[in-house]
Design an enzyme around this catalytic site. Structure first.
Site, PDB file in Angstrom:
ATOM      1  N   HIS A   9     -12.456 -59.609 -20.868  1.00  0.00           N
ATOM      2  CA  HIS A   9     -11.924 -58.669 -19.865  1.00  0.00           C
ATOM      3  C   HIS A   9     -12.860 -58.622 -18.654  1.00  0.00           C
ATOM      4  CE1 HIS A   9      -8.515 -56.777 -21.820  1.00  0.00           C
ATOM      5  NE2 HIS A   9      -9.201 -56.418 -22.882  1.00  0.00           N
ATOM      6  N   HIS A  67     -14.358 -60.341 -26.931  1.00  0.00           N
ATOM      7  CA  HIS A  67     -13.104 -59.825 -26.373  1.00  0.00           C
ATOM      8  C   HIS A  67     -13.366 -59.044 -25.074  1.00  0.00           C
ATOM      9  CE1 HIS A  67      -8.984 -57.997 -26.699  1.00  0.00           C
ATOM     10  NE2 HIS A  67      -9.576 -57.020 -26.028  1.00  0.00           N
ATOM     11  N   GLU A  68     -14.245 -58.065 -25.147  1.00  0.00           N
ATOM     12  CA  GLU A  68     -14.509 -57.237 -23.960  1.00  0.00           C
ATOM     13  C   GLU A  68     -15.155 -58.071 -22.847  1.00  0.00           C
ATOM     14  OE1 GLU A  68     -13.077 -54.400 -23.791  1.00  0.00           O
ATOM     15  OE2 GLU A  68     -12.630 -54.230 -25.936  1.00  0.00           O
ATOM     16  N   GLU A 105      -5.213 -58.617 -20.996  1.00  0.00           N
ATOM     17  CA  GLU A 105      -5.362 -58.879 -22.428  1.00  0.00           C
ATOM     18  C   GLU A 105      -5.291 -60.385 -22.708  1.00  0.00           C
ATOM     19  OE1 GLU A 105      -6.319 -56.426 -24.165  1.00  0.00           O
ATOM     20  OE2 GLU A 105      -6.120 -57.094 -26.232  1.00  0.00           O
TER      21      GLU A 105
HETATM   22 MG    MG Z   1      -8.443 -55.509 -24.807  1.00  0.00          MG
END
Ligand code: MG
Length: 501
Positions: free
Chosen positions: A274, A270-271, A300
């Site tokens: 980003h 997830h990170e 997001e």
């Molecule tokens: Mg996030």
């Protein structure tokens, strides 16, 4: 460095030269914030907070400098600026207008209320007693209401706050998206639960892992995704996050809980999603107001896309399972089918950050409904725990037993962040649009993911979205890159296909 290929206008160049000072303060502040969450000794927190707010003040003074504001205004009237130059002016005008409207006194009140709020919230959560946090929340809500009044709005005070996180998004539009999306989602969830289709995989959730082995898994996952470790790093913090120090210095953190390894694995993916958005921004935009992701929702969408659409897909399971089995000895005998079900287990739970793809957005709607009511003074803070629990029962069929697993679970409100939550769902919605378009435009999409070949997808994301940084507003970018708006039909179609297809 050679001549910048996008910023040729003489007046724009002057603005950017001045902006470098503001950028440098942001750079320092980001580094201090990262350090605070990772390596700083605990007792340094008060001085760090003071230093950080002094830097904020400097930044504000530079931004609101009379001559600078006048130049920005003059430049905004020049004809023939290119898109990047227009983006610079738009971003500067937006920042100036926000900072101008909120008086320094209110900013100070907000930062003090947040500092005290976080401490009270931590204590309240530990004791599972909302009453401890309630007076602090009331003060925060009072400040956020005043902030909305100062910022201005046409229809709903919440619009003013939402706009800070997702430019041009309004309650009217979010309500209309959710009123279509949530009932559809509820139908899918109810069927998945009653058919017990994705309820398997619980066995692996209880297995403890060895820290060193899991660190190796994380490292190998990032290698597999092809990150340049000369521009990127991974550290550990209590709450995982991504921060951009500069165009060639993007950092993420992760958290090892020692059990249920998919939690740390997907947090890292997830990170990293980003981070990719920042790392693939055009380097020509470095140190300008248009460097980096445009909004929380679009950001997001990138992290969720990698976490859910890629990370929890069958081809990815195929690509990563041999490595996982090589590192984690307890996976002996687990096949791809079981791994896929472990990655995608559906189970309505109390905690948002632990929620699966199907239940996650219900957690968001509850927070969004509460925030709207708070901003309009239509609910009293003392009614929140009960309201929360009833909504959980309505949407997910479960009722929190105490405040800690109910209304007290998230840090956001204690930090003064009201208007932030809906961007998580907007991100989920956009991530499914990204998926649909990428699968259409990239040949042999699943085959490439299954073979661990992520480069074509990363290049596609760069070309369509990442390289522009904040040049275009969120809605303009979505239209330009994906030919869509925040259309939830892609997400419900994807979830329907995945969980019921
Ligand atoms: Mg996030």
């Amino acid at each position: 460095m050679g001549e910048n290929i996008y910023f040729k206008n003489k007046e724009i160049k002057k603005l950017l030269a001045y902006y470098k000072k503001i950028w440098a303060l942001g750079h320092v502040d980001a580094l201090m914030g990262w350090d605070l969450e990772t390596y700083m000794p605990e007792k340094g927190v008060i001085e760090r907070g003071t230093a950080s707010s002094q830097i904020d003040l400097f930044e504000q003074r530079l931004l609101l400098d009379k001559e600078f504001v006048k130049s920005v205004d003059l430049v905004s009237r020049i004809d023939g600026l290119n898109d990047y130059e227009k983006g610079v002016v738009r971003e500067l005008k937006r920042d100036i207008s926000i900072k101008k409207r909120i008086p320094p006194r209110l900013i100070e009140e907000e930062s003090l209320a947040a500092t005290k709020g976080v401490v009270a919230w931590r204590n309240a959560r530990k004791k599972s007693n909302f009453g401890i946090f309630r007076p602090y929340l009331e003060e925060i809500v009072r400040i956020e209401r005043e902030k909305a009044e100062k910022l201005g709005y046409k229809e709903h005070p919440y619009d003013a706050l939402l706009d800070l996180y997702e430019e041009d998004m309004r309650v009217r539009e979010v309500d209309s998206i959710f009123s279509d999306f949530i009932p559809r989602l509820k139908q899918i969830l109810d069927r998945v639960i009653s058919e017990k289709k994705f309820t398997k995989g619980g066995r692996l959730e209880k297995i403890k892992y060895n820290m060193t082995q899991m660190q190796a898994v994380n490292k190998k996952t990032i290698d597999m995704l092809g990150y340049d470790m000369g521009r990127f790093r991974v550290d550990v913090s209590a709450h995982p996050f991504t921060t951009t120090i500069g165009s060639n210095d993007v950092r993420i953190t992760t958290r090892y809980e020692g059990i249920d390894f998919k939690r740390v694995l997907f947090s890292t993916i997830h990170e990293s999603g980003h981070a990719l958005y920042e790392l693939q921004c055009d380097s020509q935009l470095a140190m300008t107001p248009v460097f980096g992701g445009i909004s929380l929702g679009i950001h997001e969408s990138q992290s969720r896309f990698w976490e859910n659409m890629i990370g929890r897909s069958r081809p990815f399971v195929h690509a990563i399972t041999p490595m996982l089995k090589g590192q984690l000895t307890f996976l002996k005998g687990i096949d791809e089918e079981e791994m896929y079900h472990y990655f995608n287990r559906v189970k309505p739970g109390m905690i948002r950050v632990d929620a699966d793809e199907l239940t996650y957005n219900f957690h968001i709607v509850i927070r969004y409904e509460i925030e709207k009511l708070l901003m309009k003074n239509e609910i009293k803070t003392k009614e929140l725990p009960e309201f929360w629990n009833e909504k959980m029962e309505e949407y997910l069929g479960i009722k929190p037993k105490n405040d800690a697993e109910g209304v007290l679970q998230d840090i956001h409100w204690s930090q003064g962040s009201i208007g932030y939550f809906p961007t998580y769902s907007l991100g989920n919605i956009v991530s499914a649009i990204v998926r649909a378009k990428a699968m259409k435009e990239i040949k042999n999409f699943d085959g490439k993911i299954g073979a661990g070949d992520f480069k074509p997808l990363q290049d596609w994301l760069k070309e369509k979205i990442h390289r522009y940084g904040s040049t275009y507003k969120p809605k303009e970018l979505l239209k330009k890159a994906l030919g869509e708006g925040y259309n939830p039909i892609y997400l419900t179609a994807y979830l329907n296909q995945k969980f019921l297809g």
